[in-house]
Design an enzyme around this catalytic site. Structure first.
Site, PDB file in Angstrom:
ATOM      1  N   PRO A  92       0.580  -1.053   0.207  1.00 18.07           N
ATOM      2  CG  PRO A  92      -0.390  -0.844   2.098  1.00 18.07           C
ATOM      3  CD  PRO A  92       0.800  -1.688   0.948  1.00 18.07           C
ATOM      4  CG  ASP A  93      -1.086   4.747  -1.557  1.00 16.79           C
ATOM      5  OD1 ASP A  93      -1.335   4.720  -0.583  1.00 16.79           O
ATOM      6  OD2 ASP A  93      -1.605   5.367  -2.497  1.00 16.79           O
ATOM      7  CG  PHE A  94       3.443   5.919   2.707  1.00 18.22           C
ATOM      8  CD1 PHE A  94       3.930   6.114   4.450  1.00 18.22           C
ATOM      9  CD2 PHE A  94       4.446   5.697   2.720  1.00 18.22           C
ATOM     10  CE1 PHE A  94       4.354   5.389   5.257  1.00 18.22           C
ATOM     11  CE2 PHE A  94       5.804   4.603   2.916  1.00 18.22           C
ATOM     12  CZ  PHE A  94       5.838   4.351   4.105  1.00 18.22           C
ATOM     13  NE  ARG A  95       1.998  12.363   1.735  1.00 14.67           N
ATOM     14  CZ  ARG A  95       3.443  11.748   1.969  1.00 14.67           C
ATOM     15  NH1 ARG A  95       3.380  10.984   0.749  1.00 14.67           N
ATOM     16  NH2 ARG A  95       4.267  12.191   2.696  1.00 14.67           N
ATOM     17  CG  ASN A 166       9.227   3.444  -3.674  1.00 17.74           C
ATOM     18  OD1 ASN A 166       9.220   4.227  -2.976  1.00 17.74           O
ATOM     19  ND2 ASN A 166       9.396   2.307  -4.555  1.00 17.74           N
ATOM     20  CG  ASP A 168      10.036  -1.199  -2.300  1.00 22.05           C
ATOM     21  OD1 ASP A 168      10.741  -2.030  -2.485  1.00 22.05           O
ATOM     22  OD2 ASP A 168       8.497  -0.708  -2.355  1.00 22.05           O
ATOM     23  CG  HIS A 185      12.775   8.731   1.992  1.00 28.30           C
ATOM     24  ND1 HIS A 185      11.136   8.495   1.848  1.00 28.30           N
ATOM     25  CD2 HIS A 185      13.499   9.699   1.572  1.00 28.30           C
ATOM     26  CE1 HIS A 185      11.501   9.703   0.844  1.00 28.30           C
ATOM     27  NE2 HIS A 185      12.467  10.618   0.578  1.00 28.30           N
TER      28      HIS A 185
END
Length: 383
Positions: A92-95, A166, A168, A185
């Site tokens: 899932p994305d964050f927003r 990302n 991941d 990040h």
């Protein structure tokens, strides 16, 4: 498009997960100074009419970008990617409203959603982060078409570097190596003890074992918490982000931006660091990174210009990242090669997963058998 698989914002930035060779104050001051100098250069350039840019693309479309790549003049492509390239993998994305990470954290009883990536909150309450990490841990997802498109660029000698927001690790799974990547990040790939007096490093397998056994990871040496090297709010980006961007972006022939809202600084500001003649392609579900009209008059920031009469290098392809990469691959004559690469690599990953699960089951059965054999039989009662 909302950023997925990206950490949250720190000071208006997303969570940056980084190894603990974090950038120091001098790196940040240097970056701030560079931004001020960029402003002055652009201001004088615009005011005095200096440095007019050459138009490289014959058409501001995906076809125009493909013809440029195939012309042989494009030899150094830099990719900037965000969470949107991983959503089709199931991350899932964050927003995104309703489906984004921040919209589904109620079960962790956080004071506010972003707290799960706040370094101070983590040190006091690590449980929510590690519970979430178990759900999203690398190794449970397969790279997407977009990830393998970048691998194809590498194989063809065209990828200068991939700058990723990302955490991941799917770029690595797809075949990009450390030198191909700037994980702005941070990453789960390594972890460190949070104690400044210790800083012992741990690998991916060590952290995975702790997380999946529901143990809060603590340092073997000093008993402090151990945190994956992802950048939390309140932490700095990796030093390598700042040093590499100074080399990579001035030499860029084509900038491809995929799956990011370009709202998180300093990552978003990278779009303005390529030469003025360098084409910029955005593959996203919506336009992003457009120049502020007022600052655009001053020539500041290098924001994207897709629609004005002065547009000359920026192309927006509105689609999912996978669809955009497939469309570009088809125009380049690479579609069959890309599809074959995805199919072959996914089959390899599935086969490897089956072997690992079979091995784990075999070890578990052997351990259970050994445990039962070690139990002494009860003596029979005499009649």
């Amino acid at each position: 498009m909302s950023d997925a698989a990206e950490p949250p914002k720190r000071e208006e930035e997303e969570v940056t997960l980084e190894p603990e060779d974090q950038s120091d104050d001098s790196s940040e001051e240097e970056a701030a100074g560079g931004t001020e100098m960029d402003f002055l250069r652009n201001l004088f350039s615009s005011t005095l009419g200096l440095g007019s840019a050459e138009k490289v693309l014959d058409e501001l479309t995906l076809d125009g970008v493909a013809r440029y790549i195939n012309s042989g003049k494009c030899k150094n492509i830099v990719c900037m990617v965000g969470a949107g390239i991983s959503t089709s993998a199931g991350i899932p994305d964050f927003r995104s409203p309703g489906t984004g990470l921040y919209a589904n954290l109620q079960k962790y009883n956080l004071p506010y959603p972003e707290a799960i990536f706040q370094i101070d909150y983590f040190k006091k309450h690590p449980e929510p982060f590690f519970a979430l990490a178990k759900e999203l841990y690398p190794g449970q997802f397969k790279p997407t078409i977009c990830h393998y498109f970048m691998k194809l660029l590498k194989d063809k000698g065209l990828l200068g570097r991939c700058y990723s927001q990302n955490i991941d690790t799917l770029e690595r799974v797809a075949g990009l190596e450390g030198n191909d990547l700037i994980e702005a990040h941070g990453t789960f790939y390594t972890s460190h003890c949070v104690s400044f007096c210790c800083r012992k490093e741990y690998n991916l397998d060590w952290m995975k074992e702790k997380i999946f056994s529901d143990d809060i990871p603590r340092c073997d040496k000093c008993s402090s918490l151990v945190k994956p090297d992802i950048v939390f709010f309140g932490e700095n980006l990796p030093v390598r982000f700042f040093t590499s961007m100074k080399m990579d972006f001035p030499r860029c022939d084509l900038l491809i931006i995929m799956g990011t809202s370009l709202q998180v600084q300093p990552f978003a500001g990278l779009v303005g660091r390529v030469p003025k003649s360098c084409p910029r392609l955005l593959i996203n579900m919506e336009k992003a990174g457009q120049a502020d009209p007022l600052l655009g008059l001053l020539g500041f920031g290098g924001g994207m210009d897709f629609d004005s009469d002065k547009a000359y290098r920026d192309v927006a392809h509105i689609s999912t990242c996978d669809e955009g990469c497939l469309a570009l691959a088809e125009l380049l004559g690479w579609k069959a090669e890309l599809e074959d690469l995805v199919k072959r690599e996914h089959a390899r990953i599935d086969s490897q997963d089956k072997k690992e699960k079979a091995s784990a089951q075999s070890k578990g059965a052997a351990a259970a058998k050994g445990s039962s054999a070690s139990v002494a039989p009860e003596p029979q009662k005499e009649e």
